[in-house]
Design a protein around this motif. Structure first.
Motif, PDB file in Angstrom:
ATOM      1  N   ASP A  75       0.823  -1.221   0.000  1.00  0.00           N
ATOM      2  CA  ASP A  75       0.000   0.000   0.000  1.00  0.00           C
ATOM      3  C   ASP A  75       0.850   1.261   0.000  1.00  0.00           C
ATOM      4  O   ASP A  75       0.490   2.259  -0.621  1.00  0.00           O
ATOM      5  CB  ASP A  75      -0.937   0.003   1.211  1.00  0.00           C
ATOM      6  CG  ASP A  75      -1.999  -1.085   1.117  1.00  0.00           C
ATOM      7  OD1 ASP A  75      -2.414  -1.430  -0.007  1.00  0.00           O
ATOM      8  OD2 ASP A  75      -2.412  -1.596   2.173  1.00  0.00           O
ATOM      9  N   LEU A  76       1.973   1.231   0.690  1.00  0.00           N
ATOM     10  CA  LEU A  76       2.860   2.401   0.706  1.00  0.00           C
ATOM     11  C   LEU A  76       3.442   2.666  -0.678  1.00  0.00           C
ATOM     12  O   LEU A  76       3.671   3.822  -1.045  1.00  0.00           O
ATOM     13  CB  LEU A  76       3.980   2.206   1.726  1.00  0.00           C
ATOM     14  CG  LEU A  76       3.536   2.254   3.196  1.00  0.00           C
ATOM     15  CD1 LEU A  76       4.669   1.801   4.105  1.00  0.00           C
ATOM     16  CD2 LEU A  76       3.046   3.644   3.581  1.00  0.00           C
ATOM     17  N   VAL A  81       5.803   8.551  -0.049  1.00  0.00           N
ATOM     18  CA  VAL A  81       6.222   8.273   1.325  1.00  0.00           C
ATOM     19  C   VAL A  81       7.521   9.028   1.591  1.00  0.00           C
ATOM     20  O   VAL A  81       8.447   8.984   0.784  1.00  0.00           O
ATOM     21  CB  VAL A  81       6.451   6.762   1.547  1.00  0.00           C
ATOM     22  CG1 VAL A  81       6.985   6.492   2.952  1.00  0.00           C
ATOM     23  CG2 VAL A  81       5.163   5.976   1.296  1.00  0.00           C
ATOM     24  N   TRP A  82       7.558   9.695   2.730  1.00  0.00           N
ATOM     25  CA  TRP A  82       8.768  10.363   3.191  1.00  0.00           C
ATOM     26  C   TRP A  82       9.199   9.718   4.497  1.00  0.00           C
ATOM     27  O   TRP A  82       8.364   9.399   5.350  1.00  0.00           O
ATOM     28  CB  TRP A  82       8.520  11.854   3.423  1.00  0.00           C
ATOM     29  CG  TRP A  82       8.419  12.631   2.166  1.00  0.00           C
ATOM     30  CD1 TRP A  82       9.433  13.281   1.517  1.00  0.00           C
ATOM     31  CD2 TRP A  82       7.254  12.850   1.367  1.00  0.00           C
ATOM     32  NE1 TRP A  82       8.960  13.886   0.377  1.00  0.00           N
ATOM     33  CE2 TRP A  82       7.619  13.632   0.260  1.00  0.00           C
ATOM     34  CE3 TRP A  82       5.912  12.450   1.475  1.00  0.00           C
ATOM     35  CZ2 TRP A  82       6.724  14.036  -0.718  1.00  0.00           C
ATOM     36  CZ3 TRP A  82       5.019  12.837   0.504  1.00  0.00           C
ATOM     37  CH2 TRP A  82       5.432  13.625  -0.575  1.00  0.00           C
ATOM     38  N   LEU A  83      10.493   9.522   4.648  1.00  0.00           N
ATOM     39  CA  LEU A  83      11.051   8.927   5.852  1.00  0.00           C
ATOM     40  C   LEU A  83      11.984   9.925   6.526  1.00  0.00           C
ATOM     41  O   LEU A  83      12.665  10.700   5.853  1.00  0.00           O
ATOM     42  CB  LEU A  83      11.843   7.663   5.505  1.00  0.00           C
ATOM     43  CG  LEU A  83      11.116   6.584   4.707  1.00  0.00           C
ATOM     44  CD1 LEU A  83      12.077   5.450   4.369  1.00  0.00           C
ATOM     45  CD2 LEU A  83       9.904   6.073   5.458  1.00  0.00           C
ATOM     46  N   PHE A  84      12.008   9.872   7.852  1.00  0.00           N
ATOM     47  CA  PHE A  84      12.998  10.654   8.595  1.00  0.00           C
ATOM     48  C   PHE A  84      13.454   9.835   9.791  1.00  0.00           C
ATOM     49  O   PHE A  84      12.752   8.937  10.256  1.00  0.00           O
ATOM     50  CB  PHE A  84      12.443  12.016   9.036  1.00  0.00           C
ATOM     51  CG  PHE A  84      11.474  11.982  10.190  1.00  0.00           C
ATOM     52  CD1 PHE A  84      11.922  12.064  11.507  1.00  0.00           C
ATOM     53  CD2 PHE A  84      10.106  11.878   9.961  1.00  0.00           C
ATOM     54  CE1 PHE A  84      11.025  12.045  12.564  1.00  0.00           C
ATOM     55  CE2 PHE A  84       9.204  11.859  11.013  1.00  0.00           C
ATOM     56  CZ  PHE A  84       9.661  11.935  12.313  1.00  0.00           C
ATOM     57  N   HIS A  85      14.659  10.117  10.219  1.00  0.00           N
ATOM     58  CA  HIS A  85      15.120   9.551  11.473  1.00  0.00           C
ATOM     59  C   HIS A  85      15.860  10.619  12.257  1.00  0.00           C
ATOM     60  O   HIS A  85      16.334  11.598  11.710  1.00  0.00           O
ATOM     61  CB  HIS A  85      15.953   8.271  11.310  1.00  0.00           C
ATOM     62  CG  HIS A  85      17.026   8.300  10.282  1.00  0.00           C
ATOM     63  ND1 HIS A  85      17.313   7.211   9.506  1.00  0.00           N
ATOM     64  CD2 HIS A  85      17.891   9.254   9.885  1.00  0.00           C
ATOM     65  CE1 HIS A  85      18.325   7.488   8.694  1.00  0.00           C
ATOM     66  NE2 HIS A  85      18.683   8.717   8.908  1.00  0.00           N
ATOM     67  N   ASP A 112       9.612   2.793  -2.869  1.00  0.00           N
ATOM     68  CA  ASP A 112      10.004   3.976  -3.627  1.00  0.00           C
ATOM     69  C   ASP A 112       9.861   5.257  -2.797  1.00  0.00           C
ATOM     70  O   ASP A 112       9.331   6.264  -3.256  1.00  0.00           O
ATOM     71  CB  ASP A 112       9.197   4.078  -4.927  1.00  0.00           C
ATOM     72  CG  ASP A 112       9.814   5.047  -5.914  1.00  0.00           C
ATOM     73  OD1 ASP A 112      11.040   5.313  -5.831  1.00  0.00           O
ATOM     74  OD2 ASP A 112       9.071   5.573  -6.776  1.00  0.00           O
ATOM     75  N   ALA A 113      10.346   5.193  -1.558  1.00  0.00           N
ATOM     76  CA  ALA A 113      10.276   6.351  -0.660  1.00  0.00           C
ATOM     77  C   ALA A 113      11.225   7.444  -1.120  1.00  0.00           C
ATOM     78  O   ALA A 113      12.243   7.187  -1.767  1.00  0.00           O
ATOM     79  CB  ALA A 113      10.632   5.926   0.771  1.00  0.00           C
ATOM     80  N   GLU A 114      10.874   8.654  -0.751  1.00  0.00           N
ATOM     81  CA  GLU A 114      11.745   9.793  -1.017  1.00  0.00           C
ATOM     82  C   GLU A 114      13.020   9.650  -0.187  1.00  0.00           C
ATOM     83  O   GLU A 114      13.083   8.858   0.747  1.00  0.00           O
ATOM     84  CB  GLU A 114      11.025  11.092  -0.640  1.00  0.00           C
ATOM     85  CG  GLU A 114       9.752  11.342  -1.409  1.00  0.00           C
ATOM     86  CD  GLU A 114      10.004  11.618  -2.881  1.00  0.00           C
ATOM     87  OE1 GLU A 114      11.022  12.280  -3.206  1.00  0.00           O
ATOM     88  OE2 GLU A 114       9.184  11.185  -3.702  1.00  0.00           O
ATOM     89  N   ARG A 115      14.033  10.456  -0.498  1.00  0.00           N
ATOM     90  CA  ARG A 115      15.288  10.424   0.254  1.00  0.00           C
ATOM     91  C   ARG A 115      15.018  10.705   1.737  1.00  0.00           C
ATOM     92  O   ARG A 115      14.249  11.595   2.090  1.00  0.00           O
ATOM     93  CB  ARG A 115      16.237  11.478  -0.302  1.00  0.00           C
ATOM     94  CG  ARG A 115      17.587  11.453   0.362  1.00  0.00           C
ATOM     95  CD  ARG A 115      18.577  12.294  -0.425  1.00  0.00           C
ATOM     96  NE  ARG A 115      19.872  12.233   0.236  1.00  0.00           N
ATOM     97  CZ  ARG A 115      20.463  13.292   0.765  1.00  0.00           C
ATOM     98  NH1 ARG A 115      19.913  14.475   0.680  1.00  0.00           N
ATOM     99  NH2 ARG A 115      21.638  13.155   1.348  1.00  0.00           N
TER     100      ARG A 115
END
Length: 168
Positions: A75-76, A81-85, A112-115
């Motif tokens: 589904d993602l 989708v954006w990821l952060f840590h 296929d998430a963004e950087r």
């Protein structure tokens, strides 16, 4: 209105606070935002975009954030989708870009998430356990190294891209 999910996972609330600021900035751009602990996300249906954040501990993402990416990968992959840590502490932490852990990097590629954005973390000596964290907290790494202006700017960019309909 476009709905965005902002999910977070951490131990001591620092990553949650970052997620709260991101959610507020997204709301300021006119988006509807649900803020949830990653462990409480049952579905990503109904969201036009998703932001997932995790605290970094020993270069690992929190298990709840990884499970969210694993369980909802199909589904993602159908939405931006954006990821952060967060986690680097000490001088220069706000500018330190940390690569994704290998398992999360594979999931990020699959959806296929963004950087991924890396934000400085917060290390409170009163909350750490174990010898190595205590040693780190006793030195120049203790403190709050989150760059709120940078976090807000990143969130506004995400909001702009969601509003213009980043193709996926």
């Amino acid at each position: 209105m476009t709905a965005v999910l902002v999910a977070h996972s951490g131990r001591h609330g620092g990553t949650r606070q970052i997620a709260e600021v991101i959610a507020e900035e997204l709301r300021e751009t006119g988006l509807t935002v649900d803020l949830r602990d990653a462990a409480d996300v049952a579905t990503v249906d109904g969201y036009a975009a998703v932001v997932v954040g995790s605290a970094l501990y020993y270069h690992r993402w929190r298990p709840d954030a990884v499970r969210l990416l694993e369980h909802h990968a199909r589904d993602l992959a159908e939405r931006p989708v954006w990821l952060f840590h967060s986690g680097p502490c000490g001088p220069g932490a706000a500018l330190h870009q940390v690569s994704l852990p290998a398992n999360v990097a594979l999931l990020a590629a699959r959806i296929d998430a963004e950087r991924t954005a890396t934000f400085g973390g917060r290390l409170d000596p009163a909350t750490v356990r174990g010898l190595i964290p205590r040693l780190m907290a006793s030195g120049h790494r203790a403190g709050d190294f989150r760059d709120w202006d940078r976090i807000k700017a990143w969130a506004r960019d995400v909001g702009r891209r969601v509003r213009i309909g980043v193709p996926h």
